[in-house]
Design an enzyme around this catalytic site. Structure first.
Site, short mmCIF file in Angstrom:
data_model
loop_
_atom_site.label_atom_id
_atom_site.label_comp_id
_atom_site.label_asym_id
_atom_site.label_seq_id
_atom_site.Cartn_x
_atom_site.Cartn_y
_atom_site.Cartn_z
N LYS A 288 0.87 -1.18 0.00
CA LYS A 288 0.00 0.00 0.00
C LYS A 288 0.90 1.23 0.00
O LYS A 288 1.80 1.33 0.84
CB LYS A 288 -0.87 -0.03 1.25
CG LYS A 288 -1.59 1.26 1.58
CD LYS A 288 -2.54 1.08 2.73
CE LYS A 288 -3.02 2.40 3.28
NZ LYS A 288 -4.08 2.24 4.28
C1 R5P Z 1 -1.53 3.85 8.78
O1 R5P Z 1 -1.09 4.90 8.95
C2 R5P Z 1 -2.74 3.35 8.30
O2 R5P Z 1 -2.90 2.17 7.73
C3 R5P Z 1 -3.80 4.31 8.22
O3 R5P Z 1 -4.58 4.21 9.32
C4 R5P Z 1 -4.60 4.26 6.97
O4 R5P Z 1 -3.81 3.95 5.89
C5 R5P Z 1 -5.12 5.59 6.73
O5 R5P Z 1 -5.98 5.62 5.67
P1 R5P Z 1 -6.32 7.03 5.08
O6 R5P Z 1 -5.02 7.74 4.91
O7 R5P Z 1 -6.99 6.76 3.77
O8 R5P Z 1 -7.21 7.72 6.04
#
Ligand code: R5P
Length: 294
Positions: free
Chosen positions: A203
């Site tokens: 990711k």
């Molecule tokens: C780590 O930092 C994580 O996996 C996050 O909680 C997640 O990726 C955040 O998703 P978004 O940036 O889309 O809110």
């Protein structure tokens, strides 16, 4: 020691030549075992090769962040629209109905809170518990360039080894420190290290310049991270571009659950990811569904 990327010759990524995927629809997965392929096929739709993953694991270092104060009330209903859910075992056990059969991408790292150095993570789940929870994949942060880079890479290789033992794929999340340059060179480095050391999916963040070189040089599927909340049209555009530039899906959190109309946003993102819907059209759909939500 080999050179550290100082070759004068231009790099060739062959961005427009898709990687072959003999015998299985996902990049880099042909040689994996049946169980792992089966789990990946639950996360990625075999018809499109893509996924809309819903990230709600923020609480593991941020506590009840905006939008995630009451997961039972506002987030569980949204899970039905996702292809997969990414979360901690604490939220899964306490708050998610076991009858929800969405594949679980289980957060397996933790340690520091937002008050401390975030790269100082450890593994925070045993593989036995991931199995008990029927995880379709296990996941953690990898802090390339971070203060505890080696520790987080070692966490990843241990998690990959545990996952290999039981046929559970590992998703590495490239975590970028506040002071790091978010450019193609950095993300190529981070994503490639994760894949080389065994992660079955990665990711990472979308960047406007050179994203195709990141997906082309990473031998496993990349899902786009959402990042901080931006305007809905911008988020749909970012997802569209990432998909068109080689991402195999998205893993979005705040741009869905902090949206004015999260259900509408989730459905619009689906169209962008699985049907290549253009951002303007997806935004129109979002607006229509949003008005129906009221
Ligand atoms: C780590 O930092 C994580 O996996 C996050 O909680 C997640 O990726 C955040 O998703 P978004 O940036 O889309 O809110």
């Amino acid at each position: 020691m080999p050179d550290i990327d100082v070759a004068t010759q231009a790099k060739k990524f062959y961005e427009d030549v898709p990687t072959e995927t003999p015998g299985f629809f996902l990049k880099g997965a042909s040689a994996l075992d049946w169980g792992m392929k089966n789990r990946l096929s639950r996360i990625f739709n075999p018809k499109t090769g893509r996924t809309v993953m819903f990230a709600i694991d923020h609480g593991y270092f941020q506590g009840p962040t905006t939008g995630l104060e009451r997961i039972d009330l506002t987030i569980v209903p949204l899970m039905y629209y996702a292809d997969a859910i990414m979360l901690t075992r604490g939220i899964l056990r306490t708050t998610v109905p076991p009858a929800l059969t969405k594949p679980v991408v289980l957060r397996c790292s933790g340690g520091p809170s937002v008050l401390k150095e975030l790269s100082n993570e450890e593994l925070a789940v045993d593989i036995e518990d991931a199995i008990r929870l029927n995880a379709a994949a296990i996941t953690l942060q990898v802090f390339i360039g971070g203060e505890f880079e080696t520790r987080s890479v070692h966490n990843m290789t241990r998690l990959v080894d545990m996952g290999m033992r039981y046929g559970i794929p590992t998703m590495a999340v490239t975590a970028v420190g506040k002071d790091m340059v978010r450019d193609a060179r950095y993300f190529r480095l981070a994503c490639r290290i994760c894949a080389e050391l065994g992660a079955q999916l990665v990711k990472t963040y979308y960047i406007p310049e050179g994203f195709k070189t990141i997906t082309a040089s990473c031998p496993v599927p990349i899902v786009m991270a959402g990042g901080k909340k931006i305007a809905e049209l911008d988020a749909l555009t970012m997802a569209y571009k990432a998909i068109q530039e080689g991402a195999s899906g998205v893993d979005m959190g705040r741009n869905i659950f902090q949206s004015d109309a999260p259900e509408a946003m989730m459905q619009a993102i689906h169209k962008v990811v699985h049907e290549d819907m253009k951002p303007a059209e997806a935004y129109e759909l979002y607006e229509t569904l949003k008005n129906q939500e009221k």
